[in-house]
Design a protein around this motif. Sequence first.
Motif, PDB file in Angstrom:
ATOM      1  N   ASP A 257      -2.068 -10.484   4.730  1.00  0.00           N
ATOM      2  CA  ASP A 257      -3.322  -9.730   4.561  1.00  0.00           C
ATOM      3  C   ASP A 257      -3.111  -8.268   4.959  1.00  0.00           C
ATOM      4  OD1 ASP A 257      -5.452 -12.509   5.661  1.00  0.00           O
ATOM      5  OD2 ASP A 257      -4.423 -12.056   3.746  1.00  0.00           O
ATOM      6  N   GLU A 258      -2.375  -8.073   6.076  1.00  0.00           N
ATOM      7  CA  GLU A 258      -2.159  -6.697   6.555  1.00  0.00           C
ATOM      8  C   GLU A 258      -1.408  -5.884   5.505  1.00  0.00           C
ATOM      9  OE1 GLU A 258      -1.299  -9.436   8.138  1.00  0.00           O
ATOM     10  OE2 GLU A 258      -2.764  -9.505   9.805  1.00  0.00           O
ATOM     11  N   ARG A 259      -0.428  -6.520   4.878  1.00  0.00           N
ATOM     12  CA  ARG A 259       0.357  -5.807   3.845  1.00  0.00           C
ATOM     13  C   ARG A 259      -0.548  -5.496   2.660  1.00  0.00           C
ATOM     14  NH1 ARG A 259       1.419  -8.330  -1.446  1.00  0.00           N
ATOM     15  NH2 ARG A 259       3.563  -7.875  -2.090  1.00  0.00           N
ATOM     16  N   ASP A 260      -1.413  -6.411   2.270  1.00  0.00           N
ATOM     17  CA  ASP A 260      -2.308  -6.163   1.126  1.00  0.00           C
ATOM     18  C   ASP A 260      -3.271  -5.020   1.427  1.00  0.00           C
ATOM     19  OD1 ASP A 260      -2.639  -9.656   0.011  1.00  0.00           O
ATOM     20  OD2 ASP A 260      -0.969  -8.217  -0.048  1.00  0.00           O
ATOM     21  N   ILE A 261      -3.766  -4.969   2.659  1.00  0.00           N
ATOM     22  CA  ILE A 261      -4.695  -3.881   3.037  1.00  0.00           C
ATOM     23  C   ILE A 261      -3.966  -2.531   2.947  1.00  0.00           C
ATOM     24  CG2 ILE A 261      -5.973  -2.871   4.994  1.00  0.00           C
ATOM     25  CD1 ILE A 261      -6.455  -5.890   5.867  1.00  0.00           C
ATOM     26  N   PHE A 262      -2.772  -2.491   3.502  1.00  0.00           N
ATOM     27  CA  PHE A 262      -1.951  -1.261   3.520  1.00  0.00           C
ATOM     28  C   PHE A 262      -1.642  -0.807   2.086  1.00  0.00           C
ATOM     29  CE2 PHE A 262       1.309   1.111   6.111  1.00  0.00           C
ATOM     30  CZ  PHE A 262       2.087   1.645   5.107  1.00  0.00           C
ATOM     31  N   LEU A 263      -1.146  -1.721   1.271  1.00  0.00           N
ATOM     32  CA  LEU A 263      -0.682  -1.340  -0.068  1.00  0.00           C
ATOM     33  C   LEU A 263      -1.839  -1.070  -1.030  1.00  0.00           C
ATOM     34  CD1 LEU A 263       2.454  -3.596  -0.688  1.00  0.00           C
ATOM     35  CD2 LEU A 263       2.356  -1.219   0.101  1.00  0.00           C
ATOM     36  N   SER A 264      -2.929  -1.815  -0.910  1.00  0.00           N
ATOM     37  CA  SER A 264      -4.053  -1.546  -1.827  1.00  0.00           C
ATOM     38  C   SER A 264      -4.634  -0.162  -1.533  1.00  0.00           C
ATOM     39  CB  SER A 264      -5.123  -2.629  -1.694  1.00  0.00           C
ATOM     40  OG  SER A 264      -5.498  -2.778  -0.348  1.00  0.00           O
ATOM     41  N   LYS A 265      -4.650   0.192  -0.246  1.00  0.00           N
ATOM     42  CA  LYS A 265      -5.132   1.542   0.122  1.00  0.00           C
ATOM     43  C   LYS A 265      -4.185   2.605  -0.453  1.00  0.00           C
ATOM     44  CE  LYS A 265      -6.466   4.229   4.236  1.00  0.00           C
ATOM     45  NZ  LYS A 265      -6.399   4.281   5.725  1.00  0.00           N
ATOM     46  N   LEU A 266      -2.881   2.316  -0.379  1.00  0.00           N
ATOM     47  CA  LEU A 266      -1.883   3.270  -0.884  1.00  0.00           C
ATOM     48  C   LEU A 266      -2.001   3.411  -2.405  1.00  0.00           C
ATOM     49  CD1 LEU A 266       0.306   4.958   0.528  1.00  0.00           C
ATOM     50  CD2 LEU A 266       1.935   3.122   0.054  1.00  0.00           C
ATOM     51  N   ALA A 267      -2.236   2.286  -3.078  1.00  0.00           N
ATOM     52  CA  ALA A 267      -2.364   2.312  -4.550  1.00  0.00           C
ATOM     53  C   ALA A 267      -3.587   3.131  -4.949  1.00  0.00           C
ATOM     54  CB  ALA A 267      -2.475   0.894  -5.091  1.00  0.00           C
ATOM     55  N   LYS A 268      -4.692   2.904  -4.248  1.00  0.00           N
ATOM     56  CA  LYS A 268      -5.918   3.677  -4.553  1.00  0.00           C
ATOM     57  C   LYS A 268      -5.677   5.160  -4.286  1.00  0.00           C
ATOM     58  CE  LYS A 268      -8.962  -0.183  -3.332  1.00  0.00           C
ATOM     59  NZ  LYS A 268      -9.570  -0.761  -2.107  1.00  0.00           N
ATOM     60  N   TYR A 269      -4.955   5.450  -3.189  1.00  0.00           N
ATOM     61  CA  TYR A 269      -4.689   6.856  -2.864  1.00  0.00           C
ATOM     62  C   TYR A 269      -3.858   7.498  -3.973  1.00  0.00           C
ATOM     63  CZ  TYR A 269      -2.875  11.046  -0.767  1.00  0.00           C
ATOM     64  OH  TYR A 269      -2.543  12.363  -0.549  1.00  0.00           O
ATOM     65  N   ALA A 270      -2.872   6.764  -4.473  1.00  0.00           N
ATOM     66  CA  ALA A 270      -2.013   7.311  -5.534  1.00  0.00           C
ATOM     67  C   ALA A 270      -2.861   7.758  -6.722  1.00  0.00           C
ATOM     68  CB  ALA A 270      -0.988   6.275  -5.971  1.00  0.00           C
ATOM     69  N   ARG A 271      -3.896   6.972  -7.043  1.00  0.00           N
ATOM     70  CA  ARG A 271      -4.729   7.313  -8.207  1.00  0.00           C
ATOM     71  C   ARG A 271      -5.583   8.553  -7.942  1.00  0.00           C
ATOM     72  NH1 ARG A 271      -3.792   3.204 -11.658  1.00  0.00           N
ATOM     73  NH2 ARG A 271      -3.446   1.133 -10.794  1.00  0.00           N
TER      74      ARG A 271
ATOM     75  N   ASN B 263       2.259   8.128   7.407  1.00  0.00           N
ATOM     76  CA  ASN B 263       3.591   8.570   6.992  1.00  0.00           C
ATOM     77  C   ASN B 263       3.833   8.175   5.524  1.00  0.00           C
ATOM     78  OD1 ASN B 263       6.347   8.949   6.588  1.00  0.00           O
ATOM     79  ND2 ASN B 263       6.923   8.181   8.590  1.00  0.00           N
ATOM     80  N   ALA B 264       3.517   6.924   5.190  1.00  0.00           N
ATOM     81  CA  ALA B 264       3.713   6.448   3.805  1.00  0.00           C
ATOM     82  C   ALA B 264       2.843   7.252   2.842  1.00  0.00           C
ATOM     83  CB  ALA B 264       3.371   4.960   3.712  1.00  0.00           C
TER      84      ALA B 264
END
Length: 600
Positions: free
Chosen positions: A423-437, A392-393
């Motif tokens: 750790d769970e938040r870092d996994i979620f957000l780092s994936k989102l940041a990479k996706y944004a790029r 969803n995000a």
Amino acid sequence: MKKIVMLCCTFLLMGKAIAQEVPLVSNIAARNNITLNGKWSYIVDPLENGYYDYRLMPFKNNGFFENKKWNTTDLTEYNFATSATMDIPSDWNSKDERLFFYEGTVWFQKDFNYKKDTKTKGILHFGAVNYDAKVYVNGKLAGTHVGGYTPFNFDVTNLLVDGNNFVVVKVDNKRHKDNVPTVNMDWWNYGGITRDVTLAQVPNTYVEDYLVQLDKKEKGKISGWIKLNDETANQSVSVSIPELKIKKSVTTDAKGMAYFEIKSNPVLWTPEKPKLYEVTISKADENIVDQIGFRTIETKGKEILLNGKKVFLRGISIHEEAPFRSGRGWSEDDAITLLNWAKELGCNYVRLAHYPHNENMVRQAEKMGIMIWSEVPVYWTISWTNPDTYANAERQLHDMIYRDKNRCGIVIWSIANETPHSDERDIFLSKLAKYARTQDNTRLISMAMEVTKSPNNVNTLHDNMNEFVDIVSFNQYLGWYRGTNESCKDMQWVIPYNKPVIISEFGGEALQGLHGDKKERWNEEYQEELYIQNTQMFNRIEGLAGVSPWILVDFRSPRRQLPNIQDFFNRKGLISDQGIKKKAFYVMKNWYAQKEKEYK
Ligand code: GCU
């Protein structure tokens, strides 16, 4: 651009797709279209009686989506034709006082005329619906969508008839833990069809999307692409920018894509001179006119460079709250009012919190020379381990970038706000940041972090996400949620990253017109002193590249219950909900005037 796997719910009748969600038709307002804004009938349905039977099974027939005409023989216990009407776009909370706190389902219905022909398709487009939408045309499901702040559209060609048609939308704004945002937020959960509704009539093969921007690798070049809705090869398409004497024709490949590169040196967009060019994307049977600006945005160590020149982001945070009337803002007038106040403050930048704002806000900011931080509502305690929540995000991030990729005013994509470390938040957000790029490698990525408190007045920012963002931004509330205004005097800040720093929020509440001792909360003098002490402290932060105080205007929040002071308003605005400036407004205005001189 990596094509997002869209949950295209294709609804088949005799094996023929009768309706489906299709990729966003870019710049829908520039297409041949009819507006469905205006009066819609509505029915409040707290038990979703119009969707489920008494055994909680979804109706196949007899649901409210059929818009049955009431009569005295059949058993029909609803009637849109004699129900109340509401002006759409809007939120029901501010339109019907019975619904001020309501969270649940409301059904909307509208009749419209349509001239069918075999050469065109009908695309039904919603600027946004908060939160869960089920859309029906002439009693049949066109599609569904979740997410309250991004556009979506359905190909409804096979549902439309020549002449009289009707559309029904079931809107449900109930909060759920696994939603984005989750159940807890500091803004009003305005429900409804909150942005423009448009029925576009486009050629069977149409221009679905396009990108026109300065080439990222080579100076003196404009590059981009034009994408058709189907894989029609050898279609001639063109991009023209008359003021730059550009008229470039290209041919689509087997994927319906056509790429172009054009040598050109356009006047670059800046806050001082926000130059926009008229750009027309054409095909034999289509002309799509847009206004596009050209600029570069990058970082160098702790500096933000706009067109290669160091810039300080003189910002303000803004919620999408309608000026004067409150409720969900959506119109061009709302945008112009809010952004004029930001200009008066001396801003060259706004943080549009905490979700993508309506397109009017983005386009008006661009015209007025205001840079934008645009954000998805990954806010506070998201369900980090739920894959559906991540999908969803990611979908909301995709759709935010997809809609605004040609908007030079947007310089920062933000993937989160004040999310608790784990750790769970870092996994979620780092994936989102990479996706944004993968969706846009030309803009900066950031998020609003939280500064880590530490003893003896030294605040150290420590967030694992620092390596995934281009700008380290954080919210801090010295003088309000922490310490006193005096605490600012000897507070030190350590940001151990060689990246630009933005203070994405600071501030305190004041009831406009309440005056008293500057040591007493809630009056204007306290808020004024908070801004004086904080801005003096900011002068000591090395690498500070921008500030966006919280917030331009008082806004509604269910978290703010203090009688006669808050009354369900968060009072951190520099301007009251009635458009009256508070004393702190002028402190920030003066500080920005100094900053502007420093960076001339
Ligand atoms: C937080 C949050 C905002 C909220 C603000 C406040 O930083 O990001 O959404 O409104 O603080 O408490 O006023």
